[in-house]
Design a protein around this motif. Structure first.
Motif, PDB file in Angstrom:
ATOM      1  N   ASN A 184     -14.105 -17.656  12.119  1.00 40.42           N
ATOM      2  CA  ASN A 184     -15.932 -16.723  12.272  1.00 40.42           C
ATOM      3  C   ASN A 184     -14.470 -15.966  10.865  1.00 40.42           C
ATOM      4  OD1 ASN A 184     -16.833 -14.001  12.859  1.00 40.42           O
ATOM      5  ND2 ASN A 184     -15.008 -12.949  13.697  1.00 40.42           N
ATOM      6  N   ALA A 185     -13.451 -15.662  10.579  1.00 39.96           N
ATOM      7  CA  ALA A 185     -13.029 -14.870   9.188  1.00 39.96           C
ATOM      8  C   ALA A 185     -13.256 -15.823   7.726  1.00 39.96           C
ATOM      9  CB  ALA A 185     -11.488 -15.128   9.154  1.00 39.96           C
ATOM     10  N   LEU A 186     -13.749 -17.405   8.490  1.00 39.56           N
ATOM     11  CA  LEU A 186     -14.252 -18.369   7.148  1.00 39.56           C
ATOM     12  C   LEU A 186     -15.569 -18.115   6.621  1.00 39.56           C
ATOM     13  CD1 LEU A 186     -11.800 -21.323   7.687  1.00 39.56           C
ATOM     14  CD2 LEU A 186     -11.409 -19.808   5.456  1.00 39.56           C
ATOM     15  N   ASP A 187     -16.364 -18.168   8.171  1.00 44.06           N
ATOM     16  CA  ASP A 187     -18.212 -18.374   7.789  1.00 44.06           C
ATOM     17  C   ASP A 187     -17.769 -16.829   7.464  1.00 44.06           C
ATOM     18  OD1 ASP A 187     -20.393 -19.776   8.022  1.00 44.06           O
ATOM     19  OD2 ASP A 187     -20.721 -18.324   9.486  1.00 44.06           O
ATOM     20  N   GLY A 188     -17.134 -15.728   7.651  1.00 46.77           N
ATOM     21  CA  GLY A 188     -17.542 -14.317   6.261  1.00 46.77           C
ATOM     22  C   GLY A 188     -17.179 -14.106   5.155  1.00 46.77           C
ATOM     23  N   ALA A 189     -17.576 -15.514   4.290  1.00 47.54           N
ATOM     24  CA  ALA A 189     -16.905 -15.585   3.081  1.00 47.54           C
ATOM     25  C   ALA A 189     -19.075 -14.830   2.256  1.00 47.54           C
ATOM     26  CB  ALA A 189     -16.736 -17.199   2.767  1.00 47.54           C
ATOM     27  N   MET A 190     -18.408 -14.777   1.077  1.00 46.51           N
ATOM     28  CA  MET A 190     -19.992 -14.187   0.458  1.00 46.51           C
ATOM     29  C   MET A 190     -20.172 -15.160  -0.286  1.00 46.51           C
ATOM     30  SD  MET A 190     -17.890 -10.320  -1.006  1.00 46.51           S
ATOM     31  CE  MET A 190     -19.151 -10.093  -2.259  1.00 46.51           C
ATOM     32  N   SER A 191     -18.981 -16.395  -0.617  1.00 52.35           N
ATOM     33  CA  SER A 191     -20.256 -17.034  -0.848  1.00 52.35           C
ATOM     34  C   SER A 191     -18.631 -18.550  -0.049  1.00 52.35           C
ATOM     35  CB  SER A 191     -19.313 -17.154  -2.472  1.00 52.35           C
ATOM     36  OG  SER A 191     -19.672 -18.491  -3.204  1.00 52.35           O
ATOM     37  N   LYS A 192     -19.881 -19.469   0.201  1.00 57.05           N
ATOM     38  CA  LYS A 192     -18.627 -21.157   1.029  1.00 57.05           C
ATOM     39  C   LYS A 192     -18.852 -22.172   0.207  1.00 57.05           C
ATOM     40  CE  LYS A 192     -20.803 -19.388   4.333  1.00 57.05           C
ATOM     41  NZ  LYS A 192     -21.436 -20.033   5.849  1.00 57.05           N
ATOM     42  N   HIS A 193     -17.916 -22.933  -0.584  1.00 60.29           N
ATOM     43  CA  HIS A 193     -18.148 -23.874  -0.906  1.00 60.29           C
ATOM     44  C   HIS A 193     -17.129 -25.075   0.020  1.00 60.29           C
ATOM     45  CE1 HIS A 193     -20.205 -22.961  -4.899  1.00 60.29           C
ATOM     46  NE2 HIS A 193     -19.488 -21.441  -4.868  1.00 60.29           N
ATOM     47  N   ILE A 194     -17.607 -25.712  -0.374  1.00 62.06           N
ATOM     48  CA  ILE A 194     -16.637 -27.888   0.727  1.00 62.06           C
ATOM     49  C   ILE A 194     -16.759 -28.521  -0.372  1.00 62.06           C
ATOM     50  CG2 ILE A 194     -16.371 -28.715   2.099  1.00 62.06           C
ATOM     51  CD1 ILE A 194     -18.180 -27.255   4.000  1.00 62.06           C
ATOM     52  N   VAL A 195     -15.689 -29.382  -0.950  1.00 63.01           N
ATOM     53  CA  VAL A 195     -15.337 -30.097  -1.938  1.00 63.01           C
ATOM     54  C   VAL A 195     -14.924 -31.116  -1.124  1.00 63.01           C
ATOM     55  CG1 VAL A 195     -13.024 -30.019  -3.075  1.00 63.01           C
ATOM     56  CG2 VAL A 195     -14.286 -30.669  -3.920  1.00 63.01           C
ATOM     57  N   ILE A 196     -15.554 -32.093  -1.364  1.00 62.12           N
ATOM     58  CA  ILE A 196     -15.133 -33.304  -0.437  1.00 62.12           C
ATOM     59  C   ILE A 196     -15.379 -34.836  -1.381  1.00 62.12           C
ATOM     60  CG2 ILE A 196     -16.006 -33.064   1.976  1.00 62.12           C
ATOM     61  CD1 ILE A 196     -18.399 -34.984   1.800  1.00 62.12           C
ATOM     62  N   THR A 197     -14.866 -35.493  -1.317  1.00 60.51           N
ATOM     63  CA  THR A 197     -14.429 -36.957  -2.427  1.00 60.51           C
ATOM     64  C   THR A 197     -14.719 -38.412  -1.835  1.00 60.51           C
ATOM     65  OG1 THR A 197     -12.272 -36.787  -2.153  1.00 60.51           O
ATOM     66  CG2 THR A 197     -13.829 -36.011  -3.758  1.00 60.51           C
ATOM     67  N   GLY A 198     -15.354 -38.874  -1.693  1.00 57.48           N
ATOM     68  CA  GLY A 198     -15.476 -40.551  -1.165  1.00 57.48           C
ATOM     69  C   GLY A 198     -16.450 -41.105  -0.131  1.00 57.48           C
ATOM     70  N   ALA A 199     -17.219 -41.911  -0.176  1.00 55.48           N
ATOM     71  CA  ALA A 199     -18.184 -42.668   0.684  1.00 55.48           C
ATOM     72  C   ALA A 199     -18.053 -41.929   2.235  1.00 55.48           C
ATOM     73  CB  ALA A 199     -17.914 -44.309   0.565  1.00 55.48           C
ATOM     74  N   GLU A 200     -16.257 -42.657   2.852  1.00 51.09           N
ATOM     75  CA  GLU A 200     -16.069 -41.890   4.185  1.00 51.09           C
ATOM     76  C   GLU A 200     -16.738 -40.320   4.201  1.00 51.09           C
ATOM     77  OE1 GLU A 200     -12.531 -42.731   7.212  1.00 51.09           O
ATOM     78  OE2 GLU A 200     -11.724 -42.572   5.484  1.00 51.09           O
ATOM     79  N   LYS A 201     -16.208 -39.508   3.520  1.00 50.87           N
ATOM     80  CA  LYS A 201     -16.135 -37.847   3.942  1.00 50.87           C
ATOM     81  C   LYS A 201     -18.021 -37.940   3.377  1.00 50.87           C
ATOM     82  CE  LYS A 201     -11.524 -36.876   3.437  1.00 50.87           C
ATOM     83  NZ  LYS A 201     -11.168 -35.247   2.243  1.00 50.87           N
ATOM     84  N   LEU A 202     -18.762 -38.446   3.179  1.00 47.05           N
ATOM     85  CA  LEU A 202     -20.074 -38.495   2.531  1.00 47.05           C
ATOM     86  C   LEU A 202     -20.229 -38.532   4.344  1.00 47.05           C
ATOM     87  CD1 LEU A 202     -22.161 -37.054   1.259  1.00 47.05           C
ATOM     88  CD2 LEU A 202     -22.377 -39.741  -0.160  1.00 47.05           C
ATOM     89  N   GLU A 203     -20.376 -40.054   4.578  1.00 44.66           N
ATOM     90  CA  GLU A 203     -20.876 -40.726   5.767  1.00 44.66           C
ATOM     91  C   GLU A 203     -20.599 -39.464   7.164  1.00 44.66           C
ATOM     92  OE1 GLU A 203     -20.993 -42.658   9.650  1.00 44.66           O
ATOM     93  OE2 GLU A 203     -19.348 -42.123   8.910  1.00 44.66           O
ATOM     94  N   ALA A 204     -19.275 -39.162   7.023  1.00 43.90           N
ATOM     95  CA  ALA A 204     -19.451 -37.873   8.403  1.00 43.90           C
ATOM     96  C   ALA A 204     -20.002 -37.104   8.075  1.00 43.90           C
ATOM     97  CB  ALA A 204     -17.325 -38.259   8.414  1.00 43.90           C
ATOM     98  N   LEU A 205     -20.154 -36.159   6.933  1.00 45.53           N
ATOM     99  CA  LEU A 205     -20.494 -34.838   6.858  1.00 45.53           C
ATOM    100  C   LEU A 205     -21.831 -35.411   7.505  1.00 45.53           C
ATOM    101  CD1 LEU A 205     -20.758 -32.616   5.397  1.00 45.53           C
ATOM    102  CD2 LEU A 205     -21.967 -32.984   3.920  1.00 45.53           C
ATOM    103  N   SER A 206     -22.810 -36.462   7.554  1.00 39.82           N
ATOM    104  CA  SER A 206     -23.799 -36.859   7.835  1.00 39.82           C
ATOM    105  C   SER A 206     -23.792 -37.097   9.327  1.00 39.82           C
ATOM    106  CB  SER A 206     -24.060 -38.545   7.243  1.00 39.82           C
ATOM    107  OG  SER A 206     -25.773 -38.492   7.887  1.00 39.82           O
ATOM    108  N   ARG A 207     -22.797 -37.667   9.502  1.00 42.86           N
ATOM    109  CA  ARG A 207     -23.128 -37.606  11.500  1.00 42.86           C
ATOM    110  C   ARG A 207     -22.754 -36.070  11.951  1.00 42.86           C
ATOM    111  NH1 ARG A 207     -17.917 -39.644  12.889  1.00 42.86           N
ATOM    112  NH2 ARG A 207     -17.379 -40.238  10.821  1.00 42.86           N
ATOM    113  N   ALA A 208     -22.214 -35.170  11.194  1.00 42.30           N
ATOM    114  CA  ALA A 208     -21.414 -34.354  11.577  1.00 42.30           C
ATOM    115  C   ALA A 208     -22.548 -33.194  12.403  1.00 42.30           C
ATOM    116  CB  ALA A 208     -20.592 -33.155  10.303  1.00 42.30           C
ATOM    117  N   LYS A 209     -24.174 -33.628  11.839  1.00 39.49           N
ATOM    118  CA  LYS A 209     -24.870 -32.701  11.983  1.00 39.49           C
ATOM    119  C   LYS A 209     -25.088 -32.920  13.297  1.00 39.49           C
ATOM    120  CE  LYS A 209     -27.076 -34.386   8.215  1.00 39.49           C
ATOM    121  NZ  LYS A 209     -28.381 -34.988   7.630  1.00 39.49           N
TER     122      LYS A 209
END
Length: 231
Positions: A184-209
């Motif tokens: 809740n505290a994190l999601d209330g940020a005025m501006s949000k950025h997430i940084v990820i690297t590598g194919a494994e995390k990109l695939e995980a990002l897609s799977r999370a949906k």
């Protein structure tokens, strides 16, 4: 664009990590400067770990009214600051230096044996600075963000709409207790950025949906976020 139950994020793919780190540092600085044009103070929340180090190196030397900026971690391992696993140590060495040395560090650790003993004191110092002006997070291949880990002992409480500001957290595979800002505290940020690297995390990002927030805690934060990726 991608979404989870109608919530969308923006995904930017960069040609290489160096370009991403420099661009992201400049974006964070621009957003902080914009906040300071309209408010007396700004709160920057950042992750620990190795990935954001190059972002910190660039950001720390950008000309900004750092004396009006408070900086804190999204989460911290409950270890002494002189430990190599201390994220606070990383902040002091790579962000709170150069021009950014004028910023104020909001601690997320105290010299007591367990995080539970320091929660009230730490939250009392942080609460007046909220909401978060600019938030930078990372994401693990297990789709955790901050210390919101799948399978963590207090994950349900941390994901609840009425969650407290800070929670202690213990998770499988994490060798020490942690302390984390709630979703809740994190999601209330005025501006949000997430940084990820590598194919494994990109695939995980897609799977999370297609997963629940308990299975992929990053989905509790990623609405209206900008996600930055490089191989």
């Amino acid at each position: 664009m991608a979404g989870d139950q109608g919530v969308s994020y923006e995904l930017i793919k960069y040609p290489d990590r160096e370009a991403m780190m420099i661009d992201l540092a400049m974006r964070l600085a621009d957003e902080l400067e914009s906040v300071l044009h309209h408010q007396p103070e700004a709160l920057l929340v950042v992750p620990g770990g190795t990935t954001p180090g190059p972002i910190f190196d660039t950001l720390s030397n950008i000309d900004l009214e750092w004396s009006r900026v408070s900086v804190m971690l999204s989460d911290e391992r409950w270890v002494p600051e002189d430990s190599p696993r201390s994220n606070t140590r990383l902040l002091r060495e790579r962000l709170l230096t150069g021009r950014a040395a004028a910023a104020t560090l909001l601690p997320l650790h105290a010299p007591v044996s367990l995080p539970e003993a320091a929660l009230a004191e730490l939250a009392e110092a942080i609460a007046p600075k909220l909401p978060i002006s600019v938030l930078l997070l990372g994401m693990g291949a297990d789709m955790h963000t901050a210390s919101l880990f799948p399978g963590a002992d207090l994950l349900d409480e941390a994901l609840a709409p009425d969650a407290p500001l800070l929670l202690p957290m213990r998770a499988p595979g994490a060798p020490e207790p942690r302390i984390t800002l709630s979703a809740n505290a994190l999601d209330g940020a005025m501006s949000k950025h997430i940084v990820i690297t590598g194919a494994e995390k990109l695939e995980a990002l897609s799977r999370a949906k297609s997963l629940s927030k308990a299975e992929a805690p990053v989905t509790a934060i990623w609405g209206d976020a900008v996600i930055h990726w490089a191989e």
